[in-house]
Scaffold this motif. Structure first.
Motif, PDB file in Angstrom:
ATOM      1  N   GLU A  17      -8.475  -3.166  43.444  1.00 27.53           N
ATOM      2  CA  GLU A  17      -9.660  -4.019  43.402  1.00 27.53           C
ATOM      3  C   GLU A  17      -9.311  -5.474  43.724  1.00 27.53           C
ATOM      4  N   GLN A  69     -19.380   3.709  46.615  1.00 36.20           N
ATOM      5  CA  GLN A  69     -19.187   3.042  45.326  1.00 36.20           C
ATOM      6  C   GLN A  69     -17.760   2.521  45.203  1.00 36.20           C
ATOM      7  N   ARG A  70     -16.788   3.299  45.669  1.00 31.29           N
ATOM      8  CA  ARG A  70     -15.381   2.873  45.591  1.00 31.29           C
ATOM      9  C   ARG A  70     -15.156   1.654  46.487  1.00 31.29           C
ATOM     10  N   LYS A  72     -17.413  -0.568  47.162  1.00 28.10           N
ATOM     11  CA  LYS A  72     -18.039  -1.675  46.437  1.00 28.10           C
ATOM     12  C   LYS A  72     -17.148  -2.139  45.298  1.00 28.10           C
ATOM     13  N   ASP A  73     -16.535  -1.181  44.586  1.00 26.93           N
ATOM     14  CA  ASP A  73     -15.646  -1.534  43.476  1.00 26.93           C
ATOM     15  C   ASP A  73     -14.509  -2.433  43.951  1.00 26.93           C
ATOM     16  N   CYS A  74     -14.023  -2.157  45.149  1.00 29.82           N
ATOM     17  CA  CYS A  74     -12.912  -2.944  45.697  1.00 29.82           C
ATOM     18  C   CYS A  74     -13.395  -4.168  46.472  1.00 29.82           C
TER      19      CYS A  74
END
Length: 197
Positions: A17, A69-70, A72-74
């Motif tokens: 992240e 989503q992953r 966006k998380d990063c």
């Protein structure tokens, strides 16, 4: 009373992240491609190399596709998906790419141009009639692949054709402005021939 503005800072749980948010910040500062920026971008600690390595790590977490989503998380969901894909391709083929860049006389200004230049060229087709099968030999040969090649050639969208033209301009050192002027001239000549006919 003081005016205070609060800035929301995303919570960074681990290094993926943190790397993603650093890349997203750098992505916002990238504006125009040139050889110096490209060279810096593909260095060991450059933007595209770091992005490609991050993409490979995210892909290794599981599945064929990295979830939205992953991304966006990063924090890299704002980086163009083509750029993410090109960066991952570069890291997967890093040794071959670096050798190709060294052997190149003109150099490159983008990963798109590098990919296009490294794409294997189609071998010229022989024109000799002696190679053509006759009679029953022609019936025995398979036609697999012939139709799919024709379909692929017809399946290009206007956007694909425009991208191909821009890559060709870049590979041949033609300024986009000059290309657009030449395109406009060709369109005008085409209109004139339609009117005359």
């Amino acid at each position: 009373m003081q005016n205070s503005s609060t800035q929301i800072v995303p919570v960074v749980n681990n290094t993926l992240e943190a790397e993603g948010f650093a890349l997203a910040k750098e992505w916002k500062s990238i504006c125009k491609a040139d050889k110096a920026r490209f060279t810096k971008s593909v260095n060991a600690d450059g933007f595209d190399t770091r992005l490609g390595k991050l993409m490979l790590k995210l892909k290794a977490e599981g599945g064929e596709r990295i979830s939205s989503q992953r991304l966006k998380d990063c924090g890299i969901n704002g980086i163009d998906k083509r750029r993410r894909s090109e960066a991952m391709w570069f890291v997967e083929n890093e040794a071959a790419c670096r050798d190709f860049i060294k052997a190149s006389k003109k150099g490159f200004t983008s990963l798109t141009a590098l990919q296009a230049a490294m794409k294997p060229k189609a071998a010229p087709k022989p024109k000799a009639d002696a190679d053509k099968p006759t009679g029953s030999e022609a019936a025995d040969k398979s036609n697999v692949g012939l139709d799919s090649e024709a379909e692929t050639a017809q399946a290009k969208s206007p956007s694909d054709i425009a991208l191909d033209a821009l890559v060709q301009c870049e590979m041949n050192g033609i300024a986009i402005k000059d290309f657009m002027l030449a395109l406009k001239e060709q369109l005008e000549m085409l209109d004139e021939t339609k009117v005359a006919a």
